[in-house]
Design a protein around this motif. Structure first.
Motif, PDB file in Angstrom:
ATOM      1  N   LEU A   1       0.660  -1.228   0.411  1.00  0.00           N
ATOM      2  CA  LEU A   1       0.131   0.287   0.192  1.00  0.00           C
ATOM      3  C   LEU A   1       0.973   1.117  -0.164  1.00  0.00           C
ATOM      4  O   LEU A   1       2.198   1.047   0.144  1.00  0.00           O
ATOM      5  N   ALA A   2       0.439   2.930  -0.638  1.00  0.00           N
ATOM      6  CA  ALA A   2       1.209   3.244  -0.397  1.00  0.00           C
ATOM      7  C   ALA A   2       2.635   3.927  -0.290  1.00  0.00           C
ATOM      8  O   ALA A   2       2.473   4.150   0.484  1.00  0.00           O
ATOM      9  N   GLY A   3       3.775   2.959  -0.920  1.00  0.00           N
ATOM     10  CA  GLY A   3       4.926   2.822  -1.169  1.00  0.00           C
ATOM     11  C   GLY A   3       5.377   1.671   0.635  1.00  0.00           C
ATOM     12  O   GLY A   3       6.668   1.719   0.321  1.00  0.00           O
ATOM     13  N   TYR A   4       4.346   1.653   1.485  1.00  0.00           N
ATOM     14  CA  TYR A   4       4.701   0.813   2.978  1.00  0.00           C
ATOM     15  C   TYR A   4       3.693  -0.462   2.671  1.00  0.00           C
ATOM     16  O   TYR A   4       3.292  -0.481   1.452  1.00  0.00           O
ATOM     17  N   THR A   5       4.353  -1.368   3.376  1.00  0.00           N
ATOM     18  CA  THR A   5       3.446  -2.898   3.247  1.00  0.00           C
ATOM     19  C   THR A   5       2.766  -3.454   4.251  1.00  0.00           C
ATOM     20  O   THR A   5       3.361  -2.938   5.671  1.00  0.00           O
ATOM     21  N   SER A   6       2.021  -3.733   4.550  1.00  0.00           N
ATOM     22  CA  SER A   6       1.421  -3.582   5.565  1.00  0.00           C
ATOM     23  C   SER A   6       0.848  -4.915   5.638  1.00  0.00           C
ATOM     24  O   SER A   6       0.652  -6.080   4.540  1.00  0.00           O
ATOM     25  N   SER A   7       1.531  -6.040   7.165  1.00  0.00           N
ATOM     26  CA  SER A   7       1.188  -7.454   7.498  1.00  0.00           C
ATOM     27  C   SER A   7       1.184  -7.531   8.873  1.00  0.00           C
ATOM     28  O   SER A   7      -0.107  -6.493   9.144  1.00  0.00           O
ATOM     29  N   HIS A   8       1.597  -8.924   9.207  1.00  0.00           N
ATOM     30  CA  HIS A   8       0.897  -9.093  10.828  1.00  0.00           C
ATOM     31  C   HIS A   8       1.377  -9.879  11.723  1.00  0.00           C
ATOM     32  O   HIS A   8       1.852 -10.836  10.724  1.00  0.00           O
ATOM     33  N   ILE A   9       1.804 -10.317  12.541  1.00  0.00           N
ATOM     34  CA  ILE A   9       2.635 -11.062  13.464  1.00  0.00           C
ATOM     35  C   ILE A   9       2.031 -11.513  14.277  1.00  0.00           C
ATOM     36  O   ILE A   9       1.257 -10.205  15.071  1.00  0.00           O
ATOM     37  N   GLY A  10       2.209 -12.892  15.346  1.00  0.00           N
ATOM     38  CA  GLY A  10       1.602 -13.471  16.289  1.00  0.00           C
ATOM     39  C   GLY A  10       3.060 -13.923  16.793  1.00  0.00           C
ATOM     40  O   GLY A  10       3.734 -14.232  16.793  1.00  0.00           O
ATOM     41  N   TRP A  11       2.481 -13.916  18.056  1.00  0.00           N
ATOM     42  CA  TRP A  11       3.405 -14.944  19.148  1.00  0.00           C
ATOM     43  C   TRP A  11       3.773 -16.396  18.629  1.00  0.00           C
ATOM     44  O   TRP A  11       4.769 -16.892  19.203  1.00  0.00           O
ATOM     45  N   ASP A  12       2.865 -16.897  18.496  1.00  0.00           N
ATOM     46  CA  ASP A  12       2.565 -18.088  18.146  1.00  0.00           C
ATOM     47  C   ASP A  12       3.985 -18.235  16.810  1.00  0.00           C
ATOM     48  O   ASP A  12       4.242 -19.332  16.267  1.00  0.00           O
TER      49      ASP A  12
END
Length: 181
Positions: A17-28
């Protein structure tokens, strides 16, 4: 090593998106298991949760998104972690664990110096390293610090919390310092 490759490929399998990247991370995430266990040992609590990760495309964009100096590698606001471009982060798993630990500790409304010291205890990032020690960290405002001062501050918080943890457990520290605020 392989851990870094795995975590980078996980974070890169995400939406641009708009130059930056969106993701997610979990403690698992397996790359974070050593840090999750350290946090669980320290606090006596089960650690879980998934957080949004925004990876900036440049140091300037990171600074704009995080509202912090370009010399920070990462930041959190709420449940979102902001990262510099991955090429600027020497230890991605530890950096993510540092920011995720900040999010975990937010629920206790601790003074920032205590939170930073606990986070660095979980990540072990100052073990075997030396920085100048700052006096009276409890009174210092970390928000306007430059890079070198903030490093010394973080190191000093870790040292102070290490001393406190030799005398008291996590729950005693929470009770003592939340009441004192």
């Amino acid at each position: 090593g392989m851990k870094r490759v795995a975590i980078v490929s996980f974070l890169c399998a995400s939406i641009l998106l708009a130059g930056y990247t969106s993701s997610h991370i979990g403690w698992d995430s397996p790359e974070l298991s050593v840090y999750r266990r350290a946090l669980e040992r320290l606090t006596g609590r089960t650690v879980a949760g998934t957080y949004n990760v925004i990876i900036a495309s440049s140091a300037g964009e990171f600074s704009r998104l995080s509202r912090l100096g370009y010399w920070f590698v990462a930041a959190t606001h709420g449940d979102t972690i902001y990262l510099q471009p991955l090429s600027l982060i020497p230890d991605l798993a530890r950096t993510l664990a540092h920011e995720m630990s900040h999010i975990f500790f937010q629920r206790f409304t601790l003074p920032y110096w205590l939170e930073e010291g606990l986070v660095c205890t979980v990540t072990g990032e100052w073990v075997g390293r030396e920085e100048p020690s700052l006096e009276n960290i409890e009174e210092l405002d970390h928000t306007g610090m430059d890079f070198m001062t903030y490093r010394a501050y973080s190191f000093s918080c870790w040292r102070r919390v290490g001393e406190l943890l030799r005398e008291q457990g996590f729950n005693e520290l929470v009770t003592r310092f939340v009441a004192a605020q």
